[in-house]
Design a protein around this motif. Structure first.
Motif, PDB file in Angstrom:
ATOM      1  N   THR A  29       0.846  -1.193   0.000  1.00  8.43           N
ATOM      2  CA  THR A  29       0.000   0.000   0.000  1.00  8.43           C
ATOM      3  C   THR A  29       0.877   1.238   0.000  1.00  8.43           C
ATOM      4  O   THR A  29       2.056   1.178   0.367  1.00  8.43           O
ATOM      5  CB  THR A  29      -0.917   0.036   1.245  1.00  8.43           C
ATOM      6  N   GLY A  30       0.296   2.354  -0.387  1.00  6.15           N
ATOM      7  CA  GLY A  30       0.967   3.633  -0.251  1.00  6.15           C
ATOM      8  C   GLY A  30       0.841   4.143   1.176  1.00  6.15           C
ATOM      9  O   GLY A  30       0.186   3.522   2.020  1.00  6.15           O
ATOM     10  N   PHE A  31       1.476   5.277   1.458  1.00  4.99           N
ATOM     11  CA  PHE A  31       1.371   5.934   2.755  1.00  4.99           C
ATOM     12  C   PHE A  31       0.839   7.344   2.525  1.00  4.99           C
ATOM     13  O   PHE A  31       1.089   7.943   1.485  1.00  4.99           O
ATOM     14  CB  PHE A  31       2.732   5.991   3.450  1.00  4.99           C
ATOM     15  N   PRO A  32       0.110   7.917   3.491  1.00  6.41           N
ATOM     16  CA  PRO A  32      -0.426   9.272   3.311  1.00  6.41           C
ATOM     17  C   PRO A  32       0.667  10.295   3.014  1.00  6.41           C
ATOM     18  O   PRO A  32       1.778  10.216   3.541  1.00  6.41           O
ATOM     19  CB  PRO A  32      -1.109   9.547   4.657  1.00  6.41           C
ATOM     20  N   ARG A  92     -14.145  -4.573   9.072  1.00  9.61           N
ATOM     21  CA  ARG A  92     -13.582  -5.076   7.820  1.00  9.61           C
ATOM     22  C   ARG A  92     -12.367  -4.285   7.357  1.00  9.61           C
ATOM     23  O   ARG A  92     -11.642  -4.723   6.484  1.00  9.61           O
ATOM     24  CB  ARG A  92     -14.659  -5.074   6.738  1.00  9.61           C
ATOM     25  N   SER A  93     -12.158  -3.107   7.911  1.00 11.67           N
ATOM     26  CA  SER A  93     -10.972  -2.331   7.550  1.00 11.67           C
ATOM     27  C   SER A  93      -9.811  -2.765   8.440  1.00 11.67           C
ATOM     28  O   SER A  93      -9.999  -3.426   9.457  1.00 11.67           O
ATOM     29  CB  SER A  93     -11.240  -0.831   7.706  1.00 11.67           C
ATOM     30  N   GLY A  94      -8.612  -2.385   8.042  1.00 11.67           N
ATOM     31  CA  GLY A  94      -7.434  -2.690   8.841  1.00 11.67           C
ATOM     32  C   GLY A  94      -6.837  -1.423   9.413  1.00 11.67           C
ATOM     33  O   GLY A  94      -7.384  -0.323   9.229  1.00 11.67           O
ATOM     34  N   VAL A  95      -5.724  -1.547  10.113  1.00  9.83           N
ATOM     35  CA  VAL A  95      -5.034  -0.391  10.668  1.00  9.83           C
ATOM     36  C   VAL A  95      -3.528  -0.532  10.423  1.00  9.83           C
ATOM     37  O   VAL A  95      -3.012  -1.645  10.301  1.00  9.83           O
ATOM     38  CB  VAL A  95      -5.301  -0.217  12.184  1.00  9.83           C
ATOM     39  N   VAL A 111      -7.289   1.912   7.545  1.00 11.50           N
ATOM     40  CA  VAL A 111      -7.118   1.714   6.106  1.00 11.50           C
ATOM     41  C   VAL A 111      -8.498   1.452   5.509  1.00 11.50           C
ATOM     42  O   VAL A 111      -9.017   0.337   5.580  1.00 11.50           O
ATOM     43  CB  VAL A 111      -6.143   0.552   5.831  1.00 11.50           C
ATOM     44  N   THR A 112      -9.071   2.503   4.939  1.00  6.24           N
ATOM     45  CA  THR A 112     -10.456   2.421   4.484  1.00  6.24           C
ATOM     46  C   THR A 112     -10.588   2.080   3.007  1.00  6.24           C
ATOM     47  O   THR A 112     -11.592   1.536   2.592  1.00  6.24           O
ATOM     48  CB  THR A 112     -11.176   3.762   4.749  1.00  6.24           C
ATOM     49  N   ASP A 113      -9.616   2.450   2.203  1.00  3.47           N
ATOM     50  CA  ASP A 113      -9.689   2.175   0.760  1.00  3.47           C
ATOM     51  C   ASP A 113      -8.296   2.346   0.174  1.00  3.47           C
ATOM     52  O   ASP A 113      -7.314   2.414   0.902  1.00  3.47           O
ATOM     53  CB  ASP A 113     -10.710   3.103   0.069  1.00  3.47           C
ATOM     54  N   GLY A 114      -8.211   2.484  -1.130  1.00  4.25           N
ATOM     55  CA  GLY A 114      -6.919   2.580  -1.790  1.00  4.25           C
ATOM     56  C   GLY A 114      -6.267   3.948  -1.740  1.00  4.25           C
ATOM     57  O   GLY A 114      -5.150   4.102  -2.204  1.00  4.25           O
ATOM     58  N   ASP A 115      -6.946   4.965  -1.178  1.00  6.22           N
ATOM     59  CA  ASP A 115      -6.385   6.313  -1.146  1.00  6.22           C
ATOM     60  C   ASP A 115      -5.882   6.640   0.257  1.00  6.22           C
ATOM     61  O   ASP A 115      -6.669   7.026   1.130  1.00  6.22           O
ATOM     62  CB  ASP A 115      -7.442   7.339  -1.570  1.00  6.22           C
ATOM     63  N   ASP A 117      -4.470   9.153   1.489  1.00  4.67           N
ATOM     64  CA  ASP A 117      -4.727  10.513   1.960  1.00  4.67           C
ATOM     65  C   ASP A 117      -6.127  10.667   2.556  1.00  4.67           C
ATOM     66  O   ASP A 117      -6.408  11.658   3.219  1.00  4.67           O
ATOM     67  CB  ASP A 117      -4.513  11.524   0.835  1.00  4.67           C
ATOM     68  N   GLY A 118      -6.984   9.677   2.349  1.00  2.84           N
ATOM     69  CA  GLY A 118      -8.325   9.712   2.932  1.00  2.84           C
ATOM     70  C   GLY A 118      -8.459   8.893   4.208  1.00  2.84           C
ATOM     71  O   GLY A 118      -9.532   8.851   4.808  1.00  2.84           O
ATOM     72  N   TRP A 119      -7.366   8.255   4.645  1.00  5.99           N
ATOM     73  CA  TRP A 119      -7.450   7.426   5.852  1.00  5.99           C
ATOM     74  C   TRP A 119      -7.589   8.294   7.100  1.00  5.99           C
ATOM     75  O   TRP A 119      -6.799   9.202   7.326  1.00  5.99           O
ATOM     76  CB  TRP A 119      -6.198   6.577   6.009  1.00  5.99           C
ATOM     77  N   PRO A 120      -8.585   8.007   7.963  1.00  3.21           N
ATOM     78  CA  PRO A 120      -8.689   8.735   9.224  1.00  3.21           C
ATOM     79  C   PRO A 120      -7.701   8.186  10.260  1.00  3.21           C
ATOM     80  O   PRO A 120      -7.239   7.054  10.162  1.00  3.21           O
ATOM     81  CB  PRO A 120     -10.132   8.457   9.672  1.00  3.21           C
ATOM     82  N   VAL A 121      -7.397   9.002  11.240  1.00  2.00           N
ATOM     83  CA  VAL A 121      -6.580   8.571  12.375  1.00  2.00           C
ATOM     84  C   VAL A 121      -7.476   7.839  13.366  1.00  2.00           C
ATOM     85  O   VAL A 121      -8.596   8.275  13.649  1.00  2.00           O
ATOM     86  CB  VAL A 121      -5.909   9.782  13.061  1.00  2.00           C
ATOM     87  N   VAL A 122      -6.991   6.705  13.868  1.00  2.00           N
ATOM     88  CA  VAL A 122      -7.662   6.010  14.968  1.00  2.00           C
ATOM     89  C   VAL A 122      -6.642   5.814  16.083  1.00  2.00           C
ATOM     90  O   VAL A 122      -5.461   5.597  15.820  1.00  2.00           O
ATOM     91  CB  VAL A 122      -8.273   4.652  14.547  1.00  2.00           C
ATOM     92  N   VAL A 123      -7.100   5.946  17.317  1.00  2.00           N
ATOM     93  CA  VAL A 123      -6.212   5.844  18.476  1.00  2.00           C
ATOM     94  C   VAL A 123      -6.734   4.762  19.411  1.00  2.00           C
ATOM     95  O   VAL A 123      -7.908   4.787  19.808  1.00  2.00           O
ATOM     96  CB  VAL A 123      -6.126   7.190  19.236  1.00  2.00           C
ATOM     97  N   TRP A 124      -5.853   3.816  19.733  1.00  2.00           N
ATOM     98  CA  TRP A 124      -6.166   2.860  20.791  1.00  2.00           C
ATOM     99  C   TRP A 124      -5.778   3.523  22.109  1.00  2.00           C
ATOM    100  O   TRP A 124      -4.615   3.769  22.384  1.00  2.00           O
ATOM    101  CB  TRP A 124      -5.389   1.554  20.625  1.00  2.00           C
TER     102      TRP A 124
END
Length: 198
Positions: A29-32, A92-95, A111-115, A117-124
């Motif tokens: 995958t790419g990175f933001p 169904r998404s990954g992180v 990791v919501t899709d192939g873009d 730059d559109g991935w949101p931040v999630v914090v455990w």
């Protein structure tokens, strides 16, 4: 990134050169874009001895253990937590982990899709044992933490919350100062210098 650079200037010698093509091939995958720019400008290091940023490494072969405390190890930790505690509807998404803090929180992208730059931040959040999602990228997330612009601090430690002058230090600079017997964050002599070997 412009706002982040103003809030937290990089020190001379910060930043890491990364072969993004090889890493993206390894990770599949790419990175933001803001993360790539962050690594180029700041690199792997920490903010105020509170939040550490992870540098991507080539992923280990299936029969090889990943490097301790690297992006891959923290991502595997995050994925294990995500499998069991993901917010409803996002299973169904990954992180992918990009940071860890002094409260054992893990900061990731969902990791919501192939873009990327559109991935949101999630914090455990380790204290609350829950995932929380923030609809922004890494740079905006950091700016909003430094400006205390979320409803509450997303991290277990409040050391960066509303911090008007956060200080970034690259890992190499921290190691150099420790090697001189100094606490990198205070500049004072480190009372533990040399006690645990090199």
């Amino acid at each position: 990134m412009d706002a982040l650079r103003q809030l937290m200037p990089a020190h001379p010698g910060a930043g890491d050169a990364v072969d993004w093509v090889a890493l993206e091939r390894s990770w599949g995958t790419g990175f933001p874009g803001d993360y790539r720019e962050f690594i180029t400008r700041y690199g792997a290091g920490a903010v105020d001895d509170c939040l550490c940023f992870l540098l991507p490494e080539s992923r280990a072969a299936q029969d090889v253990e990943p490097a301790f405390q690297g992006m891959e190890t923290e991502t595997l930790n995050a994925l294990d937590l995500w499998q069991h505690k993901a917010p409803t509807g996002s299973e169904r998404s990954g992180v992918i982990a990009w940071g860890v803090d002094s409260s054992a929180d893990i900061l990731c992208w969902r990791v919501t899709d192939g873009d990327p730059d559109g991935w949101p931040v999630v914090v455990w959040n380790q204290d609350d044992a829950v995932w929380r999602e923030y609809p922004c990228g890494l740079a905006e997330f950091l700016c909003r933490v430094f400006r205390a612009q979320f409803g509450e601090c997303p991290l277990g430690s409040t050391g960066l919350w509303g911090n008007a002058s956060p200080r970034f230090m690259h890992g190499d600079e921290e190691a150099r100062l420790r090697g001189r017997g100094l606490d990198p964050w205070t500049g004072e002599p480190d009372p533990f210098a040399g006690m645990f070997g090199d």
